[in-house]
Design a protein around this motif. Structure first.
Motif, mmCIF file in Angstrom:
data_model
loop_
_atom_site.group_PDB
_atom_site.id
_atom_site.type_symbol
_atom_site.label_atom_id
_atom_site.label_comp_id
_atom_site.label_asym_id
_atom_site.label_seq_id
_atom_site.Cartn_x
_atom_site.Cartn_y
_atom_site.Cartn_z
ATOM 1 N N THR A 31 0.823 -1.221 0.000
ATOM 2 C CA THR A 31 0.000 0.000 0.000
ATOM 3 C C THR A 31 0.850 1.261 0.000
ATOM 4 O O THR A 31 0.309 2.351 -0.105
ATOM 5 N N ARG A 32 2.154 1.113 0.143
ATOM 6 C CA ARG A 32 3.085 2.243 0.220
ATOM 7 C C ARG A 32 2.760 3.118 1.429
ATOM 8 O O ARG A 32 2.555 4.322 1.307
ATOM 9 N N ALA A 35 -0.790 5.705 2.278
ATOM 10 C CA ALA A 35 -1.443 6.120 1.045
ATOM 11 C C ALA A 35 -2.246 4.942 0.495
ATOM 12 O O ALA A 35 -1.703 3.880 0.234
ATOM 13 N N LEU A 36 -3.556 5.137 0.335
ATOM 14 C CA LEU A 36 -4.409 4.074 -0.190
ATOM 15 C C LEU A 36 -5.414 4.730 -1.134
ATOM 16 O O LEU A 36 -6.311 5.437 -0.699
ATOM 17 N N SER A 37 -5.223 4.498 -2.405
ATOM 18 C CA SER A 37 -6.064 5.145 -3.414
ATOM 19 C C SER A 37 -7.268 4.281 -3.769
ATOM 20 O O SER A 37 -7.347 3.104 -3.396
ATOM 21 N N ARG A 38 -8.172 4.855 -4.519
ATOM 22 C CA ARG A 38 -9.326 4.105 -5.025
ATOM 23 C C ARG A 38 -8.845 2.954 -5.909
ATOM 24 O O ARG A 38 -9.413 1.866 -5.884
ATOM 25 N N GLU A 39 -7.786 3.189 -6.679
ATOM 26 C CA GLU A 39 -7.229 2.147 -7.540
ATOM 27 C C GLU A 39 -6.690 0.990 -6.706
ATOM 28 O O GLU A 39 -6.837 -0.178 -7.075
ATOM 29 N N ASP A 40 -6.048 1.314 -5.569
ATOM 30 C CA ASP A 40 -5.556 0.263 -4.665
ATOM 31 C C ASP A 40 -6.722 -0.605 -4.194
ATOM 32 O O ASP A 40 -6.634 -1.839 -4.213
ATOM 33 N N GLU A 42 -9.630 -1.059 -5.593
ATOM 34 C CA GLU A 42 -10.148 -1.834 -6.719
ATOM 35 C C GLU A 42 -9.258 -3.034 -7.020
ATOM 36 O O GLU A 42 -9.742 -4.136 -7.281
#
Length: 186
Positions: A31-32, A35-40, A42
């Motif tokens: 997840t780095r 930072a957790l994006s919508r793409e992550d 999905e």
């Protein structure tokens, strides 16, 4: 021979991946950090459908935050937890952050072996608030310490008073098991 972990293990960073790969044949999704994006989300949902996923984040605030975000979006993911003491750096030069990258083989294996699969027993009832209060897990002077203790002993992570009954049910923990876990609390 290294044990094989079938599901993809979601971790926070490359040091977590490196430590897991030292001991297991495993694929990870990083997840780095926080930072957790919508793409992550999905991608994690797709991985869950294809291979299964185990969320294995650090036993700290950011790790719990990431775990909660993933679990809300993809509730069927598996969950693995390290005890805080198992995630402490072994050397003073490693910094003071808790992390999967600091855990040894035995702690990692125990956490992954005990990973909740994401599917609750159909008829698991919530432990009542009255029972939680009787056991000192809610509305008491040392309730937070008791919840921390229970989270460590049962390997389910820390839960606040509102989350605790849901987490106990999610892991299929009965009132009897909860009472037994609290016997060692001092």
């Amino acid at each position: 021979m290294k044990p094989v972990i079938g599901p993809v293990v979601v971790v926070e960073g490359r040091d977590d991946t490196a430590n897991l790969k030292r001991f297991f044949y495993v694929d990870t999704y990083e997840t780095r950090g926080s930072a957790l994006s919508r793409e992550d989300i999905e991608r994690i949902a797709r991985l869950q459908e294809q291979r299964g996923v185990i969320v294995f984040t650090d036993p700290d605030y950011q790790g719990e935050r990431i775990r909660k975000m993933i679990s809300q979006a993809v509730p069927e993911v598996g969950q693995a937890f390290l005890k805080r003491g198992e995630a402490v750096p072994k050397s003073k030069t490693a910094g003071r952050s808790l992390g999967i990258e600091h855990a040894d083989f035995e702690a990692l294996k125990e956490a992954l072996d005990g990973a909740f699969t994401g599917r609750s027993p159909d008829k698991q009832e919530l432990i009542s608030q009255a029972d939680l209060m009787r056991l000192g897990l809610l509305a008491g002077i040392d309730s937070r310490k008791r919840r921390e203790y229970v989270g460590e002993v049962l390997r389910i992570g820390y839960s606040n008073g509102k989350q605790l009954p849901k987490r106990l049910a999610m892991f299929g923990i009965s009132l009897e098991v909860l009472e037994k876990a609290l016997e060692g609390f001092e």
